[in-house]
Write a protein that holds these residues in place. Structure first.
Motif, PDB file in Angstrom:
ATOM      1  N   LEU A 264       0.836  -1.191   0.000  1.00  0.00           N
ATOM      2  CA  LEU A 264       0.000   0.000   0.000  1.00  0.00           C
ATOM      3  C   LEU A 264       0.874   1.244   0.000  1.00  0.00           C
ATOM      4  CD1 LEU A 264      -2.557  -1.060   2.779  1.00  0.00           C
ATOM      5  CD2 LEU A 264      -2.753  -1.407   0.304  1.00  0.00           C
ATOM      6  N   THR A 265       0.538   2.204  -0.827  1.00  0.00           N
ATOM      7  CA  THR A 265       1.266   3.467  -0.882  1.00  0.00           C
ATOM      8  C   THR A 265       0.860   4.344   0.301  1.00  0.00           C
ATOM      9  OG1 THR A 265       1.394   3.394  -3.295  1.00  0.00           O
ATOM     10  CG2 THR A 265       1.714   5.538  -2.246  1.00  0.00           C
ATOM     11  N   LEU A 266       1.829   4.872   0.995  1.00  0.00           N
ATOM     12  CA  LEU A 266       1.552   5.752   2.125  1.00  0.00           C
ATOM     13  C   LEU A 266       1.264   7.169   1.637  1.00  0.00           C
ATOM     14  CD1 LEU A 266       4.237   4.504   4.648  1.00  0.00           C
ATOM     15  CD2 LEU A 266       1.782   4.646   5.124  1.00  0.00           C
ATOM     16  N   THR A 267       0.197   7.761   2.134  1.00  0.00           N
ATOM     17  CA  THR A 267      -0.138   9.140   1.771  1.00  0.00           C
ATOM     18  C   THR A 267       0.582  10.143   2.662  1.00  0.00           C
ATOM     19  OG1 THR A 267      -2.089   9.072   3.218  1.00  0.00           O
ATOM     20  CG2 THR A 267      -2.398   8.454   0.901  1.00  0.00           C
ATOM     21  N   ASP A 268       1.236   9.654   3.721  1.00  0.00           N
ATOM     22  CA  ASP A 268       2.007  10.544   4.607  1.00  0.00           C
ATOM     23  C   ASP A 268       3.207  11.107   3.843  1.00  0.00           C
ATOM     24  OD1 ASP A 268       0.922   9.635   7.592  1.00  0.00           O
ATOM     25  OD2 ASP A 268       0.984   7.986   6.147  1.00  0.00           O
ATOM     26  N   ASN A 269       3.620  12.304   4.239  1.00  0.00           N
ATOM     27  CA  ASN A 269       4.793  12.935   3.617  1.00  0.00           C
ATOM     28  C   ASN A 269       6.046  12.499   4.368  1.00  0.00           C
ATOM     29  OD1 ASN A 269       6.399  14.555   2.009  1.00  0.00           O
ATOM     30  ND2 ASN A 269       6.050  16.388   3.256  1.00  0.00           N
ATOM     31  N   PHE A 270       6.452  11.244   4.123  1.00  0.00           N
ATOM     32  CA  PHE A 270       7.589  10.682   4.825  1.00  0.00           C
ATOM     33  C   PHE A 270       8.866  10.815   3.996  1.00  0.00           C
ATOM     34  CE2 PHE A 270       4.685   7.487   7.167  1.00  0.00           C
ATOM     35  CZ  PHE A 270       4.524   8.377   8.225  1.00  0.00           C
ATOM     36  N   PRO A 271      10.022  11.008   4.663  1.00  0.00           N
ATOM     37  CA  PRO A 271      11.288  11.064   3.915  1.00  0.00           C
ATOM     38  C   PRO A 271      11.649   9.695   3.360  1.00  0.00           C
ATOM     39  CG  PRO A 271      11.710  11.043   6.272  1.00  0.00           C
ATOM     40  CD  PRO A 271      10.222  11.176   6.124  1.00  0.00           C
ATOM     41  N   PRO A 272      12.192   9.657   2.144  1.00  0.00           N
ATOM     42  CA  PRO A 272      12.611   8.378   1.567  1.00  0.00           C
ATOM     43  C   PRO A 272      13.945   7.922   2.145  1.00  0.00           C
ATOM     44  CG  PRO A 272      13.176  10.138   0.072  1.00  0.00           C
ATOM     45  CD  PRO A 272      12.440  10.785   1.231  1.00  0.00           C
ATOM     46  N   ILE A 273      14.253   6.674   1.920  1.00  0.00           N
ATOM     47  CA  ILE A 273      15.585   6.159   2.226  1.00  0.00           C
ATOM     48  C   ILE A 273      16.461   6.369   0.990  1.00  0.00           C
ATOM     49  CG2 ILE A 273      16.835   3.955   2.309  1.00  0.00           C
ATOM     50  CD1 ILE A 273      15.138   3.079   4.559  1.00  0.00           C
ATOM     51  N   GLU A 274      17.701   6.773   1.223  1.00  0.00           N
ATOM     52  CA  GLU A 274      18.645   6.960   0.123  1.00  0.00           C
ATOM     53  C   GLU A 274      19.570   5.752   0.010  1.00  0.00           C
ATOM     54  OE1 GLU A 274      19.176  11.762  -0.281  1.00  0.00           O
ATOM     55  OE2 GLU A 274      20.432  10.731   1.191  1.00  0.00           O
ATOM     56  N   VAL A 275      19.606   5.157  -1.169  1.00  0.00           N
ATOM     57  CA  VAL A 275      20.556   4.084  -1.457  1.00  0.00           C
ATOM     58  C   VAL A 275      21.835   4.736  -1.967  1.00  0.00           C
ATOM     59  CG1 VAL A 275      21.009   1.987  -2.777  1.00  0.00           C
ATOM     60  CG2 VAL A 275      18.677   2.530  -2.049  1.00  0.00           C
ATOM     61  N   MET A 276      22.958   4.389  -1.349  1.00  0.00           N
ATOM     62  CA  MET A 276      24.220   5.084  -1.641  1.00  0.00           C
ATOM     63  C   MET A 276      25.340   4.111  -1.949  1.00  0.00           C
ATOM     64  SD  MET A 276      24.419   7.819   1.495  1.00  0.00           S
ATOM     65  CE  MET A 276      23.286   9.192   1.630  1.00  0.00           C
ATOM     66  N   LEU A 277      26.300   4.614  -2.707  1.00  0.00           N
ATOM     67  CA  LEU A 277      27.612   3.996  -2.813  1.00  0.00           C
ATOM     68  C   LEU A 277      28.526   4.780  -1.884  1.00  0.00           C
ATOM     69  CD1 LEU A 277      27.658   3.652  -6.671  1.00  0.00           C
ATOM     70  CD2 LEU A 277      27.795   1.727  -5.082  1.00  0.00           C
ATOM     71  N   VAL A 278      29.108   4.096  -0.894  1.00  0.00           N
ATOM     72  CA  VAL A 278      29.859   4.767   0.161  1.00  0.00           C
ATOM     73  C   VAL A 278      31.277   4.230   0.198  1.00  0.00           C
ATOM     74  CG1 VAL A 278      29.955   5.254   2.643  1.00  0.00           C
ATOM     75  CG2 VAL A 278      27.735   5.026   1.505  1.00  0.00           C
ATOM     76  N   ARG A 279      32.228   5.134   0.405  1.00  0.00           N
ATOM     77  CA  ARG A 279      33.613   4.712   0.646  1.00  0.00           C
ATOM     78  C   ARG A 279      34.273   5.679   1.626  1.00  0.00           C
ATOM     79  NH1 ARG A 279      35.741   7.914  -3.926  1.00  0.00           N
ATOM     80  NH2 ARG A 279      34.498   7.354  -5.738  1.00  0.00           N
ATOM     81  N   PRO A 280      35.395   5.284   2.212  1.00  0.00           N
ATOM     82  CA  PRO A 280      36.047   6.141   3.209  1.00  0.00           C
ATOM     83  C   PRO A 280      36.559   7.438   2.586  1.00  0.00           C
ATOM     84  CG  PRO A 280      36.875   3.890   3.328  1.00  0.00           C
ATOM     85  CD  PRO A 280      36.078   3.981   2.079  1.00  0.00           C
ATOM     86  N   GLU A 281      36.416   8.501   3.316  1.00  0.00           N
ATOM     87  CA  GLU A 281      36.900   9.795   2.875  1.00  0.00           C
ATOM     88  C   GLU A 281      38.425   9.832   2.947  1.00  0.00           C
ATOM     89  OE1 GLU A 281      35.181  14.210   3.621  1.00  0.00           O
ATOM     90  OE2 GLU A 281      35.923  13.177   5.396  1.00  0.00           O
TER      91      GLU A 281
END
Length: 305
Positions: A264-281
């Motif tokens: 079910l699609t939520l009608t709430d204005n919720f923040p999405p999750i971000e899928v990332m490529l991460v590496r050490p700075e």
């Protein structure tokens, strides 16, 4: 001025740093432990730095200097491999090993396709994966256990660089006979489920994200079950043990338990999750890591930075 260490010593050190065990490293390198120990001692002497702490019960442990040195020489050793391939007329190919971290709930979705695409383009690169939760992946990146990681950005601390490849809004899962499954458009507000039993994906940082969504909706969840497995959550929902909030959507509505779920699609204005490529700075990525990240971005439909 020429440096008093050899490429062989660096390669030996790289393997020992990865395994933190002299016996296992000697077996992989096909050398004797005495030869390996002598090589490492000579390297430490030439650098005037202690790279390992010798432990009676656990073999070896990298010192902070050793951990940084292990990260720094990855690119150097890759360039040495490239020089060798160039001399043989194969300078455009990528070779060697690449270790990639992946957030466990993400692994079944795009990763098989990513690997298939990458191996078709770079068949000489041996890719292995570390499947873990978000907290473990951050530690693995900082300790050099993997070069890059495909993960959520939840709880990402300082000391990392990242590229967002997808933003995924949350949705609700209910079983096929739930009244909400018959709603037109299959939309619902989280408040509409207030008081009903909930099945929660209980992983570090993920749990805090879902707690934030409940708080935003003004709902105190009636948590009936908590599980670390994504498919376990879906299977319990399918059998009517509660609803669940998740982000990744599967193409199939059939679960391991044989029951069906409805998204079910939520009608709430919720923040999405971000899928990332991460590496050490501050750590120069290898060409292998950059190539893998480019493949990920293409599969996810994002343009590489």
């Amino acid at each position: 001025m020429a440096k008093p260490f050899t490429l062989t010593q660096l390669r030996y050190f790289s393997v020992v740093a990865e395994l933190e065990n002299m016996t296992a490293a000697a077996e992989r390198l096909l050398v004797t432990q005495s030869a390996l120990s002598t090589s490492l001692a000579q390297l430490e002497a030439s650098l005037s730095t202690q790279l390992f702490v010798r432990l009676k019960t656990r073999g070896l442990r990298l010192t902070p200097s050793g951990r940084q040195f292990a990260q720094d020489i990855k690119v150097f050793l890759e360039h040495a491999d490239s020089l060798y391939e160039s001399a043989r007329g194969m300078g455009t190919s990528l070779v060697g090993e690449l270790k990639v971290g992946v957030f466990a709930p993400l692994a079944p979705f795009r990763l098989p396709t990513i690997l298939q695409t990458f191996e078709a383009e770079h068949p000489s690169v041996e890719v292995s994966f570390l499947e873990a939760d978000l907290a473990e992946l951050q530690n693995a990146l900082l300790e050099g256990q993997c070069e890059t990681a495909l993960m959520y950005g939840l709880g990402l601390g300082r000391g990392f660089t990242y590229q967002v490849v997808e933003r995924i809004p949350p949705h609700v899962l209910v079983h096929a006979e739930h009244p909400a499954a018959l709603r037109p458009g299959r939309e619902i507000a989280l408040k509409d489920l207030d008081g009903e039993p909930a099945v929660v994906l209980d992983l570090p940082h993920s749990r805090e994200y879902y707690e934030q969504l409940y708080a935003l909706a003004g709902v105190v969840p009636n948590v009936r079950h908590r599980f670390a497995g994504y498919e376990t959550v879906r299977s319990f929902v399918a059998k009517g043990h509660g609803y669940a909030m998740l982000n990744q959507r599967l193409h199939s509505d059939v679960t391991y338990s044989g029951g069906k779920v409805v998204a079910l699609t939520l009608t709430d204005n919720f923040p999405p999750i971000e899928v990332m490529l991460v590496r050490p700075e501050g750590v120069q990525p290898t060409r292998r890591a950059l190539a893998f990240e480019a493949t990920c971005a293409r599969v996810y439909g994002a343009a590489p930075d």
